[in-house]
Design an enzyme around this catalytic site. Structure first.
Site, PDB file in Angstrom:
ATOM      1  N   TYR A   1       0.849  -1.193   0.000  1.00  9.45           N
ATOM      2  CA  TYR A   1       0.000   0.000   0.000  1.00  9.45           C
ATOM      3  C   TYR A   1       0.882   1.239   0.000  1.00  9.45           C
ATOM      4  O   TYR A   1       1.772   1.377   0.848  1.00  9.45           O
ATOM      5  CB  TYR A   1      -0.900   0.002   1.230  1.00  9.45           C
ATOM      6  CG  TYR A   1      -1.780   1.229   1.354  1.00  9.45           C
ATOM      7  CD1 TYR A   1      -2.829   1.440   0.466  1.00  9.45           C
ATOM      8  CD2 TYR A   1      -1.565   2.159   2.355  1.00  9.45           C
ATOM      9  CE1 TYR A   1      -3.644   2.553   0.585  1.00  9.45           C
ATOM     10  CE2 TYR A   1      -2.376   3.269   2.484  1.00  9.45           C
ATOM     11  CZ  TYR A   1      -3.408   3.471   1.595  1.00  9.45           C
ATOM     12  OH  TYR A   1      -4.209   4.576   1.718  1.00  9.45           O
TER      13      TYR A   1
ATOM     14  N   ASP B   1       9.591   2.659  -0.206  1.00 12.90           N
ATOM     15  CA  ASP B   1       8.564   3.303   0.602  1.00 12.90           C
ATOM     16  C   ASP B   1       8.771   2.921   2.067  1.00 12.90           C
ATOM     17  O   ASP B   1       8.524   1.792   2.476  1.00 12.90           O
ATOM     18  CB  ASP B   1       7.182   2.865   0.108  1.00 12.90           C
ATOM     19  CG  ASP B   1       6.035   3.538   0.847  1.00 12.90           C
ATOM     20  OD1 ASP B   1       6.291   4.216   1.854  1.00 12.90           O
ATOM     21  OD2 ASP B   1       4.879   3.373   0.409  1.00 12.90           O
TER      22      ASP B   1
ATOM     23  N   LYS C   1       4.806   9.156   9.023  1.00  9.35           N
ATOM     24  CA  LYS C   1       4.598   8.640  10.379  1.00  9.35           C
ATOM     25  C   LYS C   1       5.599   9.225  11.386  1.00  9.35           C
ATOM     26  O   LYS C   1       5.421  10.337  11.860  1.00  9.35           O
ATOM     27  CB  LYS C   1       4.667   7.101  10.379  1.00  9.35           C
ATOM     28  CG  LYS C   1       3.818   6.424   9.314  1.00  9.35           C
ATOM     29  CD  LYS C   1       2.346   6.558   9.544  1.00  9.35           C
ATOM     30  CE  LYS C   1       1.552   5.762   8.544  1.00  9.35           C
ATOM     31  NZ  LYS C   1       0.113   5.923   8.674  1.00  9.35           N
TER      32      LYS C   1
END
Length: 441
Positions: free
Chosen positions: A142, A237, A273
């Site tokens: 994702y 990522d 994050k």
């Protein structure tokens, strides 16, 4: 949870599904989601006054726990100076320097506001730099809700059992090629046929949106080799893993030696994050020659009014400054302890499972002991019906887990003995609930 139920009913009248991010609606586990009003250390408190040990940690950013004094002090000082200026501020370069010190492969960095914005920009940059259109992603990885990447995605898309998303034109994803994760032979075959047209591969450094799935031995390094041979870029990522599983993310954990040197590096990273410490901040960074294709130096346009927001920068700087070796050792040790206790409880209840982990991130996959989970097909084939009763048994005992079997569990350096004892005490009954679960029609 009467107050939360009332709040949820109100929210459902005002917002689609009553939420602003789908997994929060508890669609895969059922029941009323508790509405949280405060957090301190490892604890959350909901609108009804119930207290929970938090194993979500805002989906990863809170490596130091809720309301860390150093982070709060920095944020309060930044707020006192003003919320937003729409101009450059000193903290942007300060955070960029901290990132570069941890991840030397990041020669240049661009701050943005969300992980989706970071991956979207990285894809546009790769296409602009290479002059090619095709992008390769892996099923179950994702990378945010950008149109071209919302194909065979994990996270909420897996939770909701959606193949993709309505509203994404076929033409938008026509240049996205999806391959099975951990299958290097499939990558080799694709590049042998179409390598001259491929701009980039994007992959999670260690997937954590179909449950945690560790890359196979040599898989990420193999992607580096193949892309380099064909003039394509490799985008790693690390929105979830960056600065959480290691000071330099999963790339650092898996490649850096004791001297801080690495055997290979990607062309671009995306971060989110932890880099924002709980506020909306993300970034992309990497090779200087690639990054300088971004405006104002290059022809690839990207902009954001709130990019580099001074309050978010302050939270990110304070988080990285306080995330020292003791923090990572603590979180790693807590993760190993909880994985062992979870395994023991499920074994005692006779629940077939595997504990999937990558560094200190982990998840449980039910009914998979024969194979483990190495790709999206195996993640989807697990006995996911066992998770909802397991989840609610933990919730009733005061433990707030990610409300999806396809998400990672997160710990913080603030999880003390009381918090861990609460979690461990809840596991046997939750394991029994999982054992008693049956498939629904």
């Amino acid at each position: 949870m009467t107050t939360s139920a009332d709040l949820f009913a109100t929210a459902q009248r005002l917002m689609p599904g009553g939420v602003n991010s789908p997994v929060r609606a508890f669609g895969s586990v059922g029941g009323v989601p508790p509405f949280m009003v405060s957090g301190e250390g490892p604890w959350l408190r909901d609108a009804d006054g119930n207290r929970y040990v938090d194993l979500v940690c805002s989906w990863g950013p809170l490596l130091l726990g809720h309301a860390h004094p150093g982070v709060l002090e920095a944020v309060h000082a930044a707020v006192d100076r003003g919320l937003s200026f729409g101009a450059s501020t000193p903290a942007e370069a300060q955070l960029a320097e901290l990132v570069q010190q941890r991840v030397p492969a990041v020669e240049r960095i661009r701050m943005v506001s969300t992980g989706t914005e970071a991956t979207m920009t990285a894809i546009r940059l790769a296409r602009g730099f290479t002059g090619r259109d095709l992008v390769v992603k892996f099923a179950g990885c994702y990378h945010g809700h950008e149109d071209a990447l919302l194909v065979a995605a994990g996270s909420g898309v897996a939770t909701l059992s959606l193949p993709g998303s309505a509203g994404v034109p076929a033409g938008t994803v026509a240049d996205t090629i999806v391959l099975p994760y951990n299958d290097l032979a499939a990558v080799e075959e694709l590049f042998a046929e179409r390598g001259s047209r491929i701009a980039a591969i994007i992959t999670e450094a260690a997937p954590a949106n179909m449950g945690v799935v560790e890359p196979g031995e040599g898989f990420n390094e193999g992607l580096r080799r193949i892309t380099a041979e064909h003039g394509a870029l490799l985008i790693l990522d690390e929105v979830l893993t960056g600065f959480r599983v290691h000071p330099a993310g999963y790339w650092g954990l898996s490649t850096m030696d004791d001297a801080g040197t690495s055997s290979w590096k990607p062309d671009l990273f995306t971060f989110g994050k932890v880099i924002g410490g709980g506020l909306p901040t993300a970034a992309l960074g990497g090779r200087a020659d690639v990054m300088e294709y971004l405006a104002p130096l290059g022809p690839v346009y990207q902009a954001g009014t709130l990019s580099g927001n001074p309050v978010a920068m302050a939270a990110g700087v304070a988080t990285l400054q306080n995330a020292d070796g003791v923090v990572y050792d603590t979180v790693d040790g807590l993760s190993r302890q909880l994985q062992a206790e979870l395994r023991s409880a499920l074994d005692a209840a006779g629940v077939d499972h595997t504990i999937q982990h990558a560094g200190n991130l982990f998840s449980v996959a039910f009914g998979t002991s024969g194979t483990g989970v190495h790709d999206y097909a195996q993640a989807q084939a697990q006995e996911s019906f066992r998770f909802a009763p397991f989840f609610h048994a933990m919730l009733d005992a005061g433990v707030y887990l990610p409300p999806s079997v396809f998400e990672a569990w997160f710990l913080s350096a603030a999880h003390d003995d009381e918090a861990m004892e609460t979690v461990i005490a809840a596991l046997p009954a939750a394991a029994e609930a999982a054992a008693a679960a049956t498939p629904t029609a």
